[in-house]
Structures are given as C-alpha cells and as structure tokens.
Design a protein around this motif. Structure first.
Motif, mmCIF file in Angstrom:
data_model
loop_
_atom_site.group_PDB
_atom_site.id
_atom_site.type_symbol
_atom_site.label_atom_id
_atom_site.label_comp_id
_atom_site.label_asym_id
_atom_site.label_seq_id
_atom_site.Cartn_x
_atom_site.Cartn_y
_atom_site.Cartn_z
ATOM 1 N N ILE A 155 0.833 -1.207 0.000
ATOM 2 C CA ILE A 155 0.000 0.000 0.000
ATOM 3 C C ILE A 155 0.868 1.258 0.000
ATOM 4 C CG2 ILE A 155 -1.679 1.321 1.345
ATOM 5 C CD1 ILE A 155 -2.843 -1.342 2.303
ATOM 6 N N VAL A 156 1.923 1.249 0.819
ATOM 7 C CA VAL A 156 2.820 2.407 0.892
ATOM 8 C C VAL A 156 3.529 2.625 -0.438
ATOM 9 C CG1 VAL A 156 4.877 3.340 2.012
ATOM 10 C CG2 VAL A 156 3.140 2.166 3.377
ATOM 11 N N PHE A 157 4.043 1.538 -1.031
ATOM 12 C CA PHE A 157 4.759 1.647 -2.302
ATOM 13 C C PHE A 157 3.832 2.136 -3.411
ATOM 14 C CE2 PHE A 157 8.834 -1.093 -2.065
ATOM 15 C CZ PHE A 157 9.148 -0.520 -0.833
ATOM 16 N N MET A 158 2.605 1.606 -3.459
ATOM 17 C CA MET A 158 1.653 2.023 -4.489
ATOM 18 C C MET A 158 1.279 3.489 -4.324
ATOM 19 S SD MET A 158 -0.707 -1.442 -4.464
ATOM 20 C CE MET A 158 -1.891 -0.888 -5.692
ATOM 21 N N TRP A 159 1.151 3.938 -3.082
ATOM 22 C CA TRP A 159 0.813 5.341 -2.821
ATOM 23 C C TRP A 159 1.954 6.260 -3.250
ATOM 24 C CZ3 TRP A 159 2.806 8.614 1.288
ATOM 25 C CH2 TRP A 159 2.142 9.845 1.369
ATOM 26 N N VAL A 160 3.188 5.884 -2.898
ATOM 27 C CA VAL A 160 4.356 6.693 -3.283
ATOM 28 C C VAL A 160 4.495 6.727 -4.798
ATOM 29 C CG1 VAL A 160 6.875 6.842 -3.168
ATOM 30 C CG2 VAL A 160 5.562 6.269 -1.111
ATOM 31 N N TYR A 161 4.280 5.580 -5.449
ATOM 32 C CA TYR A 161 4.388 5.521 -6.913
ATOM 33 C C TYR A 161 3.326 6.396 -7.567
ATOM 34 C CZ TYR A 161 4.607 3.573 -11.627
ATOM 35 O OH TYR A 161 4.724 3.433 -12.992
ATOM 36 N N PHE A 162 2.123 6.398 -7.001
ATOM 37 C CA PHE A 162 1.045 7.234 -7.552
ATOM 38 C C PHE A 162 1.375 8.714 -7.396
ATOM 39 C CE2 PHE A 162 -2.928 9.604 -6.965
ATOM 40 C CZ PHE A 162 -3.551 9.341 -8.180
ATOM 41 N N LEU A 163 1.928 9.098 -6.251
ATOM 42 C CA LEU A 163 2.300 10.499 -6.045
ATOM 43 C C LEU A 163 3.418 10.922 -6.995
ATOM 44 C CD1 LEU A 163 2.300 10.825 -2.140
ATOM 45 C CD2 LEU A 163 0.533 11.557 -3.746
ATOM 46 N N ALA A 164 4.336 9.991 -7.292
ATOM 47 C CA ALA A 164 5.483 10.338 -8.124
ATOM 48 C C ALA A 164 5.160 10.341 -9.612
ATOM 49 C CB ALA A 164 6.634 9.374 -7.846
ATOM 50 N N SER A 165 4.270 9.420 -10.034
ATOM 51 C CA SER A 165 4.013 9.279 -11.472
ATOM 52 C C SER A 165 2.598 9.652 -11.888
ATOM 53 C CB SER A 165 4.292 7.831 -11.906
ATOM 54 O OG SER A 165 3.387 6.933 -11.267
ATOM 55 N N GLY A 166 1.682 9.713 -10.924
ATOM 56 C CA GLY A 166 0.295 9.981 -11.263
ATOM 57 C C GLY A 166 -0.429 8.779 -11.841
ATOM 58 N N LYS A 167 0.197 7.583 -11.765
ATOM 59 C CA LYS A 167 -0.397 6.355 -12.294
ATOM 60 C C LYS A 167 -0.593 5.358 -11.164
ATOM 61 C CE LYS A 167 1.866 6.856 -16.808
ATOM 62 N NZ LYS A 167 2.790 6.221 -17.783
ATOM 63 N N PHE A 168 -1.651 4.544 -11.318
ATOM 64 C CA PHE A 168 -1.951 3.518 -10.322
ATOM 65 C C PHE A 168 -1.431 2.185 -10.836
ATOM 66 C CE2 PHE A 168 -4.838 0.377 -8.354
ATOM 67 C CZ PHE A 168 -4.563 0.658 -7.020
#
Length: 331
Positions: A155-168
């Motif tokens: 969950i943390v990694f997916m959230w950080v990735y979404f904030l950085a790239s704007g993709k889920f």
C-alpha cells in the motif's frame, strides 16, 4: 540418489491420499454449502426458486449424499482430470486453475530464487564482517522487513508511486493484454508492473532468511573445528564454503517443503492488494463463498506442492550432509 528419491516419493503417496480426505472434510465442516447460500440470496432478491430445481442441483453435484460418498465422487473425478464445477464463477474448476496456475508458479519460483540470491550472500557477508557498518545496515533493514507486513508495504509503495508518477500500478500486466498470448509488448508490460511485487516479496521474504542464516553461520564460525582448520593453514574462503556454510544451510534446505506452498498461500493479502491473478485470491474467495470444489482443488494443489517440496528437501539434504548420504547408503 535416484533410488532414494523414488522411494521417498512412493512413501508419500499414502500421505497425499490422507491429506485429500482431511482437505475435503475441512471444507465441508462449516454449516450449509454454496447451493444453500446461492438459493437464499436468490430468494431474498425476489427470484422464485422451486424445490424441484434445488433437488436437481443437489443430485447433479451430489450435495445431498453422505460426505464419504461426496469425497469418493470428488476424488474419482480428480483422478480423471475433472476438478469439478465452481458455483461462484459458473465455470469448470480446471479452467479457473489453469488460468492462474502458470502465473502462480512463475511468481513463486522466481520469488524463491530472488530471495535466496539476496539473503544468502548478504547473510554470508554480514556474518564474516560482524559488527561492521555493513552488518549494522543489513541487520537494521532485516528488522524492518520482518516487522512490516507485505500488504502494508504494498500500500505504501503504491501510494508513493502514484504520487510520483500519477499512475496507479496494479495487476500483472496492462488490462488490454488480458487473455492475449505472450508477446514482446505483453512481456514489457509485465516488467513494468511486476517490479514492485518482486521488490516487496524480496524485502519481506529475505529478512527472516538473512537473520537465520547469519545466526547459523556465526554459530558455526565459533566452533572449535573452524579454529583448528584455520590453525592448520586451511584458506579461509575454502574453509567457510566447505564446512560452516554447508552446515548453516541445512535448516533452510529442510524447510523447502514448506516454502513452495507458502509462496502461493502466504502472499494472499499482497496478491489481493496489488490485483495479482494468482491462486491465492481465488482460494480466499472460494473459502468465503464455500465453493467446495474450487477450494478443495486449490488446497489439494497446495498439499501436493508440500509433498514435492519435501522430496526435494530430502534429496538436497542428502547432497549437502555426508551423514545423511552414509545413512542412505547403509539403508
């Protein structure tokens, strides 16, 4: 060694039969069944279900018969390659398992290889450089890996990735490749999606393996035979690889039988959170809906994987430990 492996496999066949019985009994222990739940849901939504239709469905799937009759009917179909019919998916169990078994095996085997490739070199280096800066860093990271659940880390990694790239980022590949054969485009999509699950599995799976291997190796390094070999002038690397490392590996080799099914059933929450099409979420949903044929078939696959892992661990132990090889030769 081949004779030993064949002998161990034949000895475990009765165990598979016993495990299949226990599996079928366990999935039938909760009160009711899927058919009763399904009919009650239909009636609560206003759909009229006649008693004749219910009796026809019970007769078709043998649900009204004693449990031992249901078991022999189920195991007889399994031996013929027919795993039954999934009520919740309205599809044959063979098709459902076939769709996800390949993904599960690939994910499990590659995860196991990655975990071992990372854990053992780090454990070896940390044990041979005890109290160094690297040892403290690796040990601290292993504490974090053991204390944080893999699904929470996902969950943390997916959230950080979404904030950085704007993709889920979820799933094993992009949606447009669902049901399509393997191609370079699909393979590229798999690489883009699967780096995060592999990273999470390696972080959480390596932690315990690293700490145990480091502790075992440190224990062996402090024993008198190591000091005596060093005093005789045996090169340090040759000494470590030939004796302490092999002995420190024995506890891990003996648990290979648990690791194979554990990589399938143990990643359930991670697979659900990240939308991975493996057997783990399928097993979880089948147990919740009391889909007996689907749940029983997946549990039987896990039991067979455990037996296969046991045979593999026995053979690897015999190859690693000369004492076991001598016992086999005398037997």
């Amino acid at each position: 060694m081949l004779r030993f492996a064949i002998k161990r496999t034949l000895q475990l066949i009765p165990l598979i039969i016993l495990l299949s019985m226990v599996t079928f009994i366990v999935i039938n222990l909760p009160p009711g069944d899927f058919l009763s739940t399904y009919v009650n849901n239909l009636r609560s939504s206003g759909v009229i279900v006649l008693d004749e239709e219910i009796k026809e469905l019970e007769a078709r799937y043998g649900l009204g018969q004693p449990i031992y009759v249901q078991y022999f009917r189920w195991i007889g179909n399994v031996l013929q390659g027919n795993l039954g019919y999934s009520f919740s998916w309205n599809r044959p169990v063979n098709d459902l398992i076939a769709e996800r078994l390949g993904n599960t095996i690939i994910l499990s085997i590659t995860s196991l290889i990655l975990i071992w490739l990372v854990a053992f070199p780090l454990g070896y280096y940390s044990a041979t450089h005890q109290y160094s800066t690297s040892d403290y860093v690796f040990t601290s990271i292993s504490f974090l890996g053991m204390s944080i659940p893999n699904f929470l880390l996902a969950i943390v990694f997916m959230w950080v990735y979404f904030l950085a790239s704007g993709k889920f980022l979820s799933g094993m590949f992009a949606i447009e490749f669902t049901g399509q054969p393997m191609s370079w485009a699909k393979f590229a999509s798999i690489l883009q999606h699967m780096w995060m699950p592999y990273l999470i599995i390696v972080i959480t799976g390596t932690a315990g393996l690293f700490k145990t291997f480091r502790a075992n190796l440190l224990d062996e390094l402090g024993k008198p035979y190591v000091q005596a070999a060093r005093a005789k002038g045996v090169p340090n690397r040759r000494l470590l690889i030939k004796y302490p490392v092999r002995i420190a590996l024995i506890p891990f080799i003996s648990t290979v039988g648990w690791m194979l099914p554990g990589l399938i059933s143990g990643q359930t929450l991670l697979a659900i959170v990240m939308g991975l099409p493996t057997l783990a979420p399928l097993l979880q949903s089948s147990l919740r809906s009391q889909d007996m044929f689907l749940a029983g078939s997946i549990l039987l696959v896990l039991c067979i994987l455990t037996v296969i892992g046991t045979v593999i661990s026995d053979v690897l132990l015999a190859l690693t430990d000369p004492r076991i090889r001598d016992a086999i030769g005398k037997g």
